[in-house]
Design a protein around this motif. Structure first.
Motif, short mmCIF file in Angstrom:
data_model
loop_
_atom_site.label_atom_id
_atom_site.label_comp_id
_atom_site.label_asym_id
_atom_site.label_seq_id
_atom_site.Cartn_x
_atom_site.Cartn_y
_atom_site.Cartn_z
N VAL A 81 0.86 -1.17 0.00
CA VAL A 81 0.00 0.00 0.00
C VAL A 81 0.90 1.23 0.00
N VAL A 82 0.62 2.17 -0.87
CA VAL A 82 1.40 3.42 -0.90
C VAL A 82 0.44 4.55 -0.56
N PRO A 83 0.55 5.16 0.61
CA PRO A 83 -0.34 6.27 0.91
C PRO A 83 0.07 7.52 0.12
N LEU A 84 -0.93 8.30 -0.30
CA LEU A 84 -0.67 9.52 -1.06
C LEU A 84 -1.01 10.73 -0.21
N PHE A 85 -0.43 11.87 -0.56
CA PHE A 85 -0.71 13.15 0.10
C PHE A 85 -0.51 13.06 1.60
N GLN A 86 0.63 12.47 2.00
CA GLN A 86 0.85 12.26 3.41
C GLN A 86 1.19 13.53 4.17
N SER A 87 1.79 14.50 3.52
CA SER A 87 2.15 15.72 4.24
C SER A 87 1.01 16.71 4.27
N SER A 88 0.21 16.74 3.22
CA SER A 88 -0.88 17.72 3.22
C SER A 88 -2.13 17.19 3.88
#
Lengths: 172, 177
Positions: free
Chosen positions: B148-155
């Protein structure tokens, strides 16, 4: 003491937590027993050693333990509260872990086709299906109904150790 | 199509989403985080320097002052280069792959490309937060989610922003995967 009221008598057929005469008796016996045990503990703690030796009771623990044991118990209680919280935080899977999406049981389930008109077997719905149902269905009011009706056995519940403080706040 | 409704991240700060449709099978989504405010920077710098001056007042050691200056400078440089994300973008190209990139405040860009044969789906998963993630599969086993690759982790956008991006992605993925 209320926790002991959950003891189920052998004669009982149904398991219900309602108050019963037998449970009241158990509770009262335990209450008396614990009060008596506390009285004996205080007696041992306060009576000087010479008096106990003179009566003939020589093999008792040191008086140090009359203070140490309660303090150990209370400190253990407080530390275990913190440790419980810590274990839960530690066991929460990180966001990039596959355990948030599926697990061994969900992958191993058999998908045999149901009979015509029968109720489908209870099974784990894949996350792609769930997402399509929530976010791609065209009628917005139906979305809210489906949100309550979909039963999704989340794999992360299986990981959580000891439930009381485990319900992490959900953000939406 | 550039789009700027009032989205916010999970802490409540305002973020902006920009969707660009380059062609019928290529779309790019950019989520921009709030910029560093000059007030906050000045508050941190002044507090660190006042603290250093107080220590100097008691110890009469000038090395404290110069080290405080060095620490604030290097700290700020490291922060904008490694920590502070300016915007994150997701580029979906049908039947080719997706590209995920983060741009930091210093201009550094970190990009990852994932080819379409490895992608099982892009979904919104609900763990502690709602987050958009890419489900990857091994080509040998197409029904098993391998990672699983999470997206938009910083925002960390909220659900309304994620749902918009999800719907848009699914239009492309359902056509050409």
């Amino acid at each position: 003491m209320p926790c002991f009221l959950l003891m189920i008598s052998a004669i009982m057929v149904e398991n219900s937590p309602s108050p019963l005469p037998e449970r009241a008796i158990y509770g009262f016996v335990l209450f008396l027993g614990s009060q008596f045990g506390f009285f004996l503990f205080c007696l041992w703690a306060y009576v000087p050693e010479e008096w106990l030796h003179s009566v003939g009771l020589t093999y008792w623990p040191q008086k140090y333990w009359a203070l140490a044991m309660p303090i150990y118990l209370l400190v253990a209680l407080m530390v275990s509260l913190v440790v419980l919280f810590g274990i839960n935080m530690n066991n929460t899977a990180p966001l990039d872990s596959v355990d948030n999406v599926t697990d061994v049981f969900a992958q191993g389930q058999r998908s045999d086709c149901c009979r015509k008109g029968g109720i489908p077997r209870l099974e784990d719905v894949s996350i792609s299906e769930v997402n399509k149902m929530f976010y791609l269905s065209s009628d917005l009011s139906e979305q809210k109904v489906q949100h309550h009706q979909v039963v999704q056995r989340s794999a992360q519940h299986r990981q959580k150790v000891l439930c009381p403080s485990a319900a992490a706040g959900r953000d939406g | 199509m550039a789009d700027d409704e009032a989205f916010s991240n999970i802490s409540g700060k305002a973020i902006s989403l920009d969707c660009q449709t380059h062609s019928s099978f290529c779309r790019e989504f950019t989520v921009s985080s709030p910029k560093m405010s000059i007030g906050k920077v000045m508050v941190y710098t002044c507090s660190v320097w006042l603290l250093a001056y107080a220590v100097f007042f008691f110890t009469e050691n000038t090395a404290v002052l110069s080290s405080a200056i060095l620490i604030t400078l290097t700290g700020m440089m490291l922060h904008i280069h490694f920590v502070k994300v300016d915007h994150e973008s997701l580029l979906v190209i049908g039947s080719l792959g997706i590209q995920v990139s983060s741009n930091y405040a210093s201009g550094r860009e970190v990009t990852t490309f994932i080819e379409m044969s490895r992608i099982k789906d892009i979904v919104i998963n609900e763990a502690i937060i709602y987050y958009l993630c890419v489900l990857l599969k091994e080509p040998s086993e197409p029904n098993v989610v391998s990672s699983v690759v999470p997206l938009f982790q910083s925002s960390k956008p909220r659900l309304n922003c994620l749902a918009k991006v999800y719907k848009s992605c699914q239009e492309i993925l359902s056509k050409c995967q």
